[in-house]
Design an enzyme around this catalytic site. Sequence first.
Site, PDB file in Angstrom:
ATOM      1  N   CYS A 266       0.811  -1.218   0.000  1.00 47.78           N
ATOM      2  CA  CYS A 266       0.000   0.000   0.000  1.00 47.78           C
ATOM      3  C   CYS A 266       0.848   1.274   0.000  1.00 47.78           C
ATOM      4  CB  CYS A 266      -0.941   0.003   1.193  1.00 47.78           C
ATOM      5  SG  CYS A 266      -2.085  -1.396   1.205  1.00 47.78           S
TER       6      CYS A 266
ATOM      7  N   HIS B 104      -3.366   7.391   1.890  1.00 44.20           N
ATOM      8  CA  HIS B 104      -3.742   6.053   1.431  1.00 44.20           C
ATOM      9  C   HIS B 104      -5.134   5.756   1.955  1.00 44.20           C
ATOM     10  CE1 HIS B 104      -4.033   1.857   0.759  1.00 44.20           C
ATOM     11  NE2 HIS B 104      -3.757   1.497   2.007  1.00 44.20           N
TER      12      HIS B 104
ATOM     13  N   ASN C 132     -10.078  -0.132  -0.413  1.00 43.55           N
ATOM     14  CA  ASN C 132      -8.619  -0.056  -0.341  1.00 43.55           C
ATOM     15  C   ASN C 132      -8.048  -0.607  -1.645  1.00 43.55           C
ATOM     16  OD1 ASN C 132      -5.884  -0.401   0.148  1.00 43.55           O
ATOM     17  ND2 ASN C 132      -6.160  -1.202   2.221  1.00 43.55           N
TER      18      ASN C 132
END
Length: 324
Positions: free
Chosen positions: A114, A251, A281
Amino acid sequence: MKLRAVVEGVGHYLPDRIVPNSEFEKSLDTSDEWIRSRSGIEQRHFAAEGQLTSDLAIKAAQAALESAGLTADDIDGVIVATSTPDLTFPSVATMVQQGLGMTRGFGYDVQAVCAGFVYALTNANAMVVSGQADRILVIGAETFSRIMDWTDRATCVLFGDGAGALILSVQDGAGTNADRGILSADLNSDGRHRDMLYVDGGVSSTGTSGKLRMQGNALFRQAVEKLASTAETAMDKIGLTSADIDWIVPHQANIRIIQGTAKKMDIPMDNVVVTVQNHGNTSAASIPLALSVGVSEGKIKQGDLVLTEAIGGGLAWGAVILRW
């Protein structure tokens, strides 16, 4: 004078298939309310059968080129941040080159889960300011739906597919914080926390792609502290405070992590670009996706000071400050 890597174009792409939370109610002991209250996610996009990470990356790249008024021949290099490549090798970046019709330059992938886009952006910045390249296409692209355990309600409802892209171009700056472009970066990793977020497969271990595994509560506790800390470090490097930041583009993992980090940094949520409700996500794609959405919605404007920060498996985390 100082060379700066300035954003010249931005774009994103999301697969056509939209998956609302209600779809998971058919096969899991979960509900729309349960997912929303714990993550802020309302829906996500899943790639179609046969649609690959490189396909998403190429679409996002084309959108970024169009926004900048450039062609593939104007690009010196392609860096793709991804943890879900089409193949073990070659890199997704070389597939993007082919898809765009590039016959020159270089391409390679960066894998920091990520945090991948922050790592890729920092890498591209170093190449631009060192004179290695004048214009680099930086992409975050993922098909995380391919590594989900659909029986694990704690993880499979959180992730989605998508891609975002930026074009960084060399420009002369004055060497001050008023310059456009990347002004500061901070990168970190700590392999001792590997078990918090990992995939239980790989080339040299199982010979399979594996499925994602996560210790959500432990990761949450690490995330807010580390995200705020890396952001503060990046700001300290150039003498800025949170009061100077126009936009945080974090993020997009979980709304509670986003809110917790903003609170810890004393930045109001009105100054945070949030897309997690629509995308879930998307790992390395989440920051460039959110940047592109922020621009398209008229939030992020030229001259704005933007802070991006991310944390992912590794653990790997970091922050980049840039003036749009």
